[in-house]
Design a protein around this motif. Structure first.
Motif, PDB file in Angstrom:
ATOM      1  N   UNK A  60       0.830  -1.203   0.000  1.00  0.00           N
ATOM      2  CA  UNK A  60       0.000   0.000   0.000  1.00  0.00           C
ATOM      3  C   UNK A  60       0.863   1.252   0.000  1.00  0.00           C
ATOM      4  N   UNK A  61       1.916   1.260   0.797  1.00  0.00           N
ATOM      5  CA  UNK A  61       2.808   2.424   0.855  1.00  0.00           C
ATOM      6  C   UNK A  61       3.451   2.677  -0.493  1.00  0.00           C
ATOM      7  N   UNK A  62       3.932   1.619  -1.142  1.00  0.00           N
ATOM      8  CA  UNK A  62       4.558   1.804  -2.469  1.00  0.00           C
ATOM      9  C   UNK A  62       3.571   2.400  -3.467  1.00  0.00           C
ATOM     10  N   UNK A  63       2.346   1.940  -3.464  1.00  0.00           N
ATOM     11  CA  UNK A  63       1.360   2.420  -4.434  1.00  0.00           C
ATOM     12  C   UNK A  63       0.922   3.847  -4.113  1.00  0.00           C
ATOM     13  N   UNK A  64       0.707   4.144  -2.818  1.00  0.00           N
ATOM     14  CA  UNK A  64       0.325   5.507  -2.454  1.00  0.00           C
ATOM     15  C   UNK A  64       1.472   6.480  -2.709  1.00  0.00           C
ATOM     16  N   UNK A  65       2.712   6.032  -2.481  1.00  0.00           N
ATOM     17  CA  UNK A  65       3.854   6.911  -2.744  1.00  0.00           C
ATOM     18  C   UNK A  65       3.954   7.225  -4.236  1.00  0.00           C
ATOM     19  N   UNK A  66       3.720   6.223  -5.067  1.00  0.00           N
ATOM     20  CA  UNK A  66       3.782   6.465  -6.505  1.00  0.00           C
ATOM     21  C   UNK A  66       2.667   7.411  -6.940  1.00  0.00           C
ATOM     22  N   UNK A  67       1.456   7.241  -6.361  1.00  0.00           N
ATOM     23  CA  UNK A  67       0.357   8.151  -6.688  1.00  0.00           C
ATOM     24  C   UNK A  67       0.725   9.583  -6.300  1.00  0.00           C
ATOM     25  N   UNK A  68       1.402   9.753  -5.194  1.00  0.00           N
ATOM     26  CA  UNK A  68       1.827  11.094  -4.777  1.00  0.00           C
ATOM     27  C   UNK A  68       2.902  11.646  -5.704  1.00  0.00           C
ATOM     28  N   UNK A  69       3.775  10.791  -6.175  1.00  0.00           N
ATOM     29  CA  UNK A  69       4.784  11.254  -7.132  1.00  0.00           C
ATOM     30  C   UNK A  69       4.132  11.771  -8.416  1.00  0.00           C
ATOM     31  N   UNK A  70       3.033  11.135  -8.798  1.00  0.00           N
ATOM     32  CA  UNK A  70       2.321  11.585  -9.993  1.00  0.00           C
ATOM     33  C   UNK A  70       1.595  12.899  -9.747  1.00  0.00           C
ATOM     34  N   UNK A  71       1.142  13.124  -8.514  1.00  0.00           N
ATOM     35  CA  UNK A  71       0.438  14.361  -8.162  1.00  0.00           C
ATOM     36  C   UNK A  71       1.055  14.929  -6.876  1.00  0.00           C
ATOM     37  N   UNK A  84      -1.089   5.511   6.086  1.00  0.00           N
ATOM     38  CA  UNK A  84      -0.729   4.096   6.088  1.00  0.00           C
ATOM     39  C   UNK A  84       0.680   3.910   6.628  1.00  0.00           C
ATOM     40  N   UNK A  85       1.558   4.893   6.437  1.00  0.00           N
ATOM     41  CA  UNK A  85       2.882   4.809   7.059  1.00  0.00           C
ATOM     42  C   UNK A  85       2.772   4.803   8.581  1.00  0.00           C
ATOM     43  N   UNK A  86       1.890   5.634   9.111  1.00  0.00           N
ATOM     44  CA  UNK A  86       1.689   5.637  10.563  1.00  0.00           C
ATOM     45  C   UNK A  86       1.112   4.305  11.027  1.00  0.00           C
ATOM     46  N   UNK A  87       0.174   3.753  10.266  1.00  0.00           N
ATOM     47  CA  UNK A  87      -0.413   2.464  10.629  1.00  0.00           C
ATOM     48  C   UNK A  87       0.631   1.354  10.615  1.00  0.00           C
ATOM     49  N   UNK A  88       1.656   1.522   9.792  1.00  0.00           N
ATOM     50  CA  UNK A  88       2.725   0.527   9.711  1.00  0.00           C
ATOM     51  C   UNK A  88       3.828   0.776  10.731  1.00  0.00           C
ATOM     52  N   UNK A  89       3.638   1.775  11.600  1.00  0.00           N
ATOM     53  CA  UNK A  89       4.647   2.079  12.607  1.00  0.00           C
ATOM     54  C   UNK A  89       5.796   2.898  12.078  1.00  0.00           C
ATOM     55  N   UNK A  90       5.586   3.602  10.977  1.00  0.00           N
ATOM     56  CA  UNK A  90       6.651   4.404  10.364  1.00  0.00           C
ATOM     57  C   UNK A  90       6.277   5.876  10.414  1.00  0.00           C
ATOM     58  N   UNK A  91       6.071   6.348  11.637  1.00  0.00           N
ATOM     59  CA  UNK A  91       5.635   7.736  11.809  1.00  0.00           C
ATOM     60  C   UNK A  91       6.683   8.733  11.345  1.00  0.00           C
ATOM     61  N   UNK A  92       7.969   8.381  11.470  1.00  0.00           N
ATOM     62  CA  UNK A  92       9.024   9.292  11.018  1.00  0.00           C
ATOM     63  C   UNK A  92       8.953   9.492   9.506  1.00  0.00           C
ATOM     64  N   UNK A  93       8.645   8.420   8.756  1.00  0.00           N
ATOM     65  CA  UNK A  93       8.488   8.552   7.299  1.00  0.00           C
ATOM     66  C   UNK A  93       7.276   9.425   6.984  1.00  0.00           C
ATOM     67  N   UNK A  94       6.194   9.231   7.734  1.00  0.00           N
ATOM     68  CA  UNK A  94       5.006  10.061   7.527  1.00  0.00           C
ATOM     69  C   UNK A  94       5.321  11.524   7.799  1.00  0.00           C
ATOM     70  N   UNK A  95       6.109  11.778   8.819  1.00  0.00           N
ATOM     71  CA  UNK A  95       6.485  13.162   9.138  1.00  0.00           C
ATOM     72  C   UNK A  95       7.193  13.820   7.953  1.00  0.00           C
ATOM     73  N   UNK A  96       8.094  13.092   7.297  1.00  0.00           N
ATOM     74  CA  UNK A  96       8.815  13.662   6.157  1.00  0.00           C
ATOM     75  C   UNK A  96       7.854  14.067   5.046  1.00  0.00           C
ATOM     76  N   UNK A  97       6.898  13.181   4.766  1.00  0.00           N
ATOM     77  CA  UNK A  97       5.909  13.488   3.728  1.00  0.00           C
ATOM     78  C   UNK A  97       5.116  14.740   4.096  1.00  0.00           C
ATOM     79  N   UNK A  98       4.687  14.811   5.334  1.00  0.00           N
ATOM     80  CA  UNK A  98       3.817  15.906   5.762  1.00  0.00           C
ATOM     81  C   UNK A  98       4.594  17.200   5.962  1.00  0.00           C
ATOM     82  N   UNK A  99       5.855  17.115   6.330  1.00  0.00           N
ATOM     83  CA  UNK A  99       6.680  18.323   6.416  1.00  0.00           C
ATOM     84  C   UNK A  99       6.778  19.005   5.057  1.00  0.00           C
TER      85      UNK A  99
END
Length: 625
Positions: A60-71, A84-99
């Motif tokens: 799911x993360x790979x597909x959502x990341x690619x969708x974000x790269x497109x838009x 979904x990154x937060x749900x996977x326990x990767x809150x630091x990765x989510x922070x980078x996206x949201x920053x």
């Protein structure tokens, strides 16, 4: 890039298959369409949702990341990926996206709110609160924004401010049940329990299946005076009816009675928390040849205590933020033989509905909650014969009660505990009674008993501690309650929460005699007071929550401090004050705790191990008919 009519038709077919639950067919169609339309973000979003639904979070993360790269400027796609990154326990990765999103679109209410969530999951609460402040500045008319702000304030222990935010949310949208629920939680934490229950009731009327609100309400009822055991049992059974009855047995389990058992233990408190004082000695002393430990930590904080506990586990899982579906699939894939829940209806209550589906052949509740869970799939509750007398207590539990040891607790004193000091009256000062239990447990009959005690012991003082006593409105409300019950306020000292464990324990030097709460007695505070050399007076009631103090005092050899009525409670405390315990008595109490079963880690762990094995064997025999 847009889809051709033919691809649009195929995408509609894929969505239809997905909604109909034919997931393999939907997966194949999404993959074909993605190959034919690799630049259409919506395709990868839908494909990602399918993976998320199946618990395949990396896909799911790979597909959502690619969708974000497109838009890349799409806030919605960024939040979807971060979620979904937060749900996977990767809150630091989510922070980078949201920053990046907040930097590019600083006026986005949604991006700042999501960033607050990501920071909260990393225990960076001050930064999270700053994000919520930016969010409501961007959209001050959003009731949800104020609601989320309030929840994070509650998590940060700033409950009076949290109440203000939730009230603001409700002013904007009186039907926002999330804000009503948040208001109830803030009220519960600033010791206005009856008002909190009223708000939980309002949430449940609006959302009868709101299981979180029901759990917190059940916990709040434990602190109210006058709630009968029959009513409590009925309330817990009603919760159990809502979550349903999972299967009685799970197929495919190895029934061999003496093999190594895989034991999963679930808690949000595998960290610096009172729960760790009681569970760590047992885990440390369990035989790893007989038990394979899986620890599920459901909190964003990991610290030195977490590291110690983790060292005793074969597998450590940090599950905070995981959705119910992801959590259930994870546990089932781990295939524990026995699952022990240390939470019940206290604290993080979101996992009980999952346990109701039966995630392990044997499910046990222990330690965290002082009552039955009401969950039909919870097989056993570990306790002792004083906290839950045989015969009498069994009919008030939906689980089978297992009185596994002489006392149901094993206490590990904090390493930071200072030496025992003489009580303040030893220097000629007035006797000081004290209670460091949460003021959520203060009832009017308790305060009235304290008033009679102070009247009986001239010049004595009352020392109380509360998490929010640093907030003027909370202090004033508590003083008004004390005054209404006849407590002379000039003899009362209110202490705020101490900054660390060592400072907290050092404050026991300011009291002579510890007073337990009733009807909901203390556990950690009773052990702490005894360890710091202070006698504890408790009132033994008619249920587990009202009998923990009696169990602990019996274990350390001081049943004479156990009262059978409020008048008896006052008498015992006054007689202790007349004797004015000296420094030698204080030191002897610490030795008594050391010699007791509370610190017989090997013996208590052996009892715990035998009980785990017996429950496994009993369930195995039942499953085999």
């Amino acid at each position: 890039m847009t889809l051709s009519p033919q691809l649009r038709k195929r995408l509609n077919e894929a969505v239809g298959q997905h909604e109909a639950g034919r997931l393999e067919r939907a997966e194949a169609l999404y993959a074909q369409i993605a190959a034919d339309a690799p630049r259409v973000a919506a395709v990868f979003e839908l494909w990602g949702r399918l993976a998320e639904q199946q618990g395949r979070l990396d896909d799911a993360i790979r597909r959502f990341r690619y969708a974000l790269q497109l838009e890349p400027r799409s806030v919605a796609r960024g939040i979807q990926l971060a979620g979904v990154q937060m749900a996977a326990g990767r809150a630091a990765d989510a922070e980078q996206v949201l920053r990046r999103l907040t930097a590019e679109q600083p006026r986005s209410f949604e991006a700042w709110t999501a960033l607050g969530f990501a920071l909260k999951l990393q225990a960076r609460l001050d930064e999270a609160l700053a994000c919520h402040e930016r969010a409501v500045q961007n959209n001050p008319r959003s009731a949800e924004g104020w609601q989320h702000y309030g929840f994070t304030l509650t998590l940060a222990g700033r409950n009076f401010q949290a109440l203000e935010k939730q009230d603001r949310a409700l002013a904007l949208n009186p039907r926002l049940t999330g804000a009503r629920y948040g208001r109830a939680q803030a009220l519960q934490r600033i010791y206005r329990t009856e008002e909190a229950v009223a708000d939980y009731d309002a949430v449940i009327r609006a959302e009868p299946k709101n299981l979180e609100a029901r759990s917190f309400r059940l916990f709040a009822l434990q602190s109210l005076d006058g709630v009968s055991r029959e009513r409590l049992l009925a309330e817990h059974r009603a919760y159990g009816e809502l979550v349903g009855r999972g299967p009685a047995v799970l197929p495919g389990c190895d029934p061999a009675p003496d093999r190594r058992l895989r034991v999963a233990i679930l808690s949000p408190d595998f960290r610096t928390h009172s729960c760790a004082y009681f569970i760590e000695p047992l885990l440390r002393a369990l035989d790893p040849a007989a038990f394979e430990l899986y620890l599920y930590h459901d909190h964003f904080i990991e610290d030195a205590v977490s590291a110690r506990l983790r060292s005793h586990a074969v597998v450590w899982r940090k599950i905070v933020g995981q959705t119910a579906g992801v959590f259930e699939r994870l546990v089932r894939s781990d295939q524990p033989d026995v699952l022990v829940d240390l939470t019940g209806h206290v604290g993080n209550t979101i996992r009980l509905p999952s346990l109701a589906k039966r995630l392990a052949p044997v499910q046990i509740t222990y330690l965290g909650y002082p009552d039955t869970t009401g969950v039909p799939a919870m097989d056993y509750r570990f306790t002792d014969a004083i906290a839950d007398p045989p015969g009498e207590a069994d009919r008030f539990a939906t689980e089978t009660l297992v009185r596994f040891a002489p006392v149901a607790w094993t206490y590990l004193p904090p390493a930071a505990a200072p030496d025992v000091s003489p009580p303040p009256s030893a220097a000629g000062g007035p006797v000081t009674f004290g209670c460091f239990s949460s003021p959520t447990k203060f009832t009017d009959p308790l305060l009235a008993a304290w008033a009679r005690l102070l009247a009986r012991v001239p010049e004595s003082r009352l020392l109380l501690k509360g998490r929010d006593f640093h907030e003027t409105p909370v202090r004033e409300a508590m003083l008004q309650r004390l005054h209404r019950q006849g407590v002379p306020l000039e003899r009362v000292v209110l202490l705020p929460r101490a900054p660390d464990t060592a400072s907290h324990l050092a404050q026991y030097a300011q009291m002579d005699i510890a007073l337990d709460t009733f009807p909901y007695t203390g556990t950690t505070t009773t052990c702490e007071a005894l360890w710091m050399g202070r006698p504890v007076v408790t009132l033994c009631g008619d249920r587990h929550a009202a009998r923990v103090g009696a169990s602990l005092l019996t274990a350390v050899g001081h049943p004479e401090w156990i009262a059978q009525s409020a008048d008896d409670y006052v008498r015992i405390a006054a007689e202790l004050a007349d004797r004015r315990p000296a420094g030698a008595v204080a030191g002897a109490l610490r030795d008594a705790v050391r010699r007791s079963a509370l610190m017989d880690y090997t013996g208590q762990a052996a009892c715990f191990a035998r009980a785990l094995r017996a429950c496994w064997q009993e369930r195995g025999r039942a499953a085999r008919g």
